[in-house]
Design a protein around this motif. Structure first.
Motif, PDB file in Angstrom:
ATOM      1  N   GLN A   2     -34.627  78.610  59.317  1.00 11.69           N
ATOM      2  CA  GLN A   2     -35.454  77.632  60.038  1.00 11.69           C
ATOM      3  C   GLN A   2     -36.468  77.038  59.073  1.00 11.69           C
ATOM      4  O   GLN A   2     -37.052  77.752  58.257  1.00 11.69           O
ATOM      5  CB  GLN A   2     -36.219  78.303  61.174  1.00 11.69           C
ATOM      6  CG  GLN A   2     -35.448  78.461  62.449  1.00 11.69           C
ATOM      7  CD  GLN A   2     -36.382  78.965  63.537  1.00 11.69           C
ATOM      8  OE1 GLN A   2     -36.954  80.046  63.439  1.00 11.69           O
ATOM      9  NE2 GLN A   2     -36.538  78.180  64.590  1.00 11.69           N
ATOM     10  N   LYS A   3     -36.687  75.738  59.204  1.00  6.93           N
ATOM     11  CA  LYS A   3     -37.670  75.052  58.367  1.00  6.93           C
ATOM     12  C   LYS A   3     -38.757  74.476  59.272  1.00  6.93           C
ATOM     13  O   LYS A   3     -38.480  73.680  60.169  1.00  6.93           O
ATOM     14  CB  LYS A   3     -36.992  73.928  57.587  1.00  6.93           C
ATOM     15  CG  LYS A   3     -37.941  73.100  56.760  1.00  6.93           C
ATOM     16  CD  LYS A   3     -37.144  72.050  56.018  1.00  6.93           C
ATOM     17  CE  LYS A   3     -38.019  70.978  55.451  1.00  6.93           C
ATOM     18  NZ  LYS A   3     -37.220  69.935  54.799  1.00  6.93           N
ATOM     19  N   ASP A  31     -37.027  71.890  61.578  1.00  8.97           N
ATOM     20  CA  ASP A  31     -36.632  72.419  62.878  1.00  8.97           C
ATOM     21  C   ASP A  31     -37.812  72.440  63.848  1.00  8.97           C
ATOM     22  O   ASP A  31     -37.626  72.533  65.061  1.00  8.97           O
ATOM     23  CB  ASP A  31     -36.092  73.848  62.721  1.00  8.97           C
ATOM     24  CG  ASP A  31     -34.840  73.877  61.868  1.00  8.97           C
ATOM     25  OD1 ASP A  31     -33.854  73.224  62.245  1.00  8.97           O
ATOM     26  OD2 ASP A  31     -34.856  74.543  60.814  1.00  8.97           O
ATOM     27  N   THR A  52     -38.491  66.020  65.272  1.00  9.07           N
ATOM     28  CA  THR A  52     -38.136  67.329  65.824  1.00  9.07           C
ATOM     29  C   THR A  52     -39.235  67.789  66.773  1.00  9.07           C
ATOM     30  O   THR A  52     -40.272  67.130  66.893  1.00  9.07           O
ATOM     31  CB  THR A  52     -37.928  68.363  64.689  1.00  9.07           C
ATOM     32  OG1 THR A  52     -37.346  69.545  65.243  1.00  9.07           O
ATOM     33  CG2 THR A  52     -39.223  68.708  63.979  1.00  9.07           C
ATOM     34  N   PHE A  78     -41.512  82.818  66.205  1.00  4.23           N
ATOM     35  CA  PHE A  78     -40.212  82.457  65.646  1.00  4.23           C
ATOM     36  C   PHE A  78     -39.535  83.783  65.316  1.00  4.23           C
ATOM     37  O   PHE A  78     -39.794  84.365  64.256  1.00  4.23           O
ATOM     38  CB  PHE A  78     -40.369  81.583  64.399  1.00  4.23           C
ATOM     39  CG  PHE A  78     -41.036  80.267  64.684  1.00  4.23           C
ATOM     40  CD1 PHE A  78     -40.302  79.178  65.114  1.00  4.23           C
ATOM     41  CD2 PHE A  78     -42.413  80.130  64.546  1.00  4.23           C
ATOM     42  CE1 PHE A  78     -40.922  77.971  65.404  1.00  4.23           C
ATOM     43  CE2 PHE A  78     -43.038  78.926  64.826  1.00  4.23           C
ATOM     44  CZ  PHE A  78     -42.290  77.833  65.260  1.00  4.23           C
ATOM     45  N   GLU A 150     -40.277  78.532  55.560  1.00  2.00           N
ATOM     46  CA  GLU A 150     -38.837  78.755  55.736  1.00  2.00           C
ATOM     47  C   GLU A 150     -38.642  80.176  56.221  1.00  2.00           C
ATOM     48  O   GLU A 150     -39.160  81.125  55.627  1.00  2.00           O
ATOM     49  CB  GLU A 150     -38.095  78.493  54.430  1.00  2.00           C
ATOM     50  CG  GLU A 150     -38.151  77.016  54.052  1.00  2.00           C
ATOM     51  CD  GLU A 150     -37.413  76.705  52.761  1.00  2.00           C
ATOM     52  OE1 GLU A 150     -37.262  77.604  51.912  1.00  2.00           O
ATOM     53  OE2 GLU A 150     -36.999  75.542  52.614  1.00  2.00           O
TER      54      GLU A 150
END
Length: 166
Positions: A2-3, A31, A52, A78, A150
């Motif tokens: 995931q960024k 993301d 996004t 996350f 990241e």
């Protein structure tokens, strides 16, 4: 992987008329985008959210519409990674200390804050404190900046520094 793009203190249209191209490039493949306040206009939210999912908190110069929409403090998860977000304005103590103390009762891995426009990345009691700086108003800093996070099996958080576009 995931960024996540982390930004604060965009101050549009006061300090810039638009988001810088270097930031836009990263947003196009992000993301999620976290904004740590001082958007100054909801147009910044609308532009970022066109790339996004975007969320964040209000800053001290944001109008009521932004304050009502975002609030002053949030925690994003996350996976197992928890990120506390606050602008960091107030009186007494440093911006960093205010941000850290705001999450004293919360279990977070990273605290994202803004307000000072000074890029910061350091650990305090096992928590990473991170100020992305500003992509539009560097004040006395040598370059403009924002952050990239990241997340994969582990996570990496860094600043992206750049010079003003010609």
């Amino acid at each position: 992987m995931q960024k996540i793009v982390i930004v604060s203190d965009t101050h549009i249209p006061v300090r810039a008329k638009k988001l810088p191209q270097r930031l836009v490039e990263e947003c196009q493949s992000a993301d999620f985008i976290i904004h740590a306040g001082d958007w100054q206009t909801l147009d910044v939210y609308y532009e970022l959210s066109a790339y996004t999912e975007t969320d964040g908190v209000t800053g001290n110069v944001d109008p009521w519409g932004i304050a009502d929409r975002f609030g002053k403090k949030k925690i994003f998860a996350f996976g197992d990674l928890k990120i506390g977000v606050i602008h960091g304005d107030g009186s007494r103590k440093t911006t960093e200390q205010r941000a850290y103390e705001a999450f004293a009762e919360d279990e977070v891995d990273i605290i994202v804050f803004g307000h000072s426009h000074i890029p910061v990345k350091r650990k305090m009691d096992g928590i990473t404190l991170f100020n992305p700086g500003s992509p539009t108003d560097k004040r006395k800093q040598p370059q403009y900046s924002f952050g990239l996070l990241e997340i994969g099996d582990s996570w990496e958080l860094k600043h992206v520094f750049f010079d003003k576009e010609s």
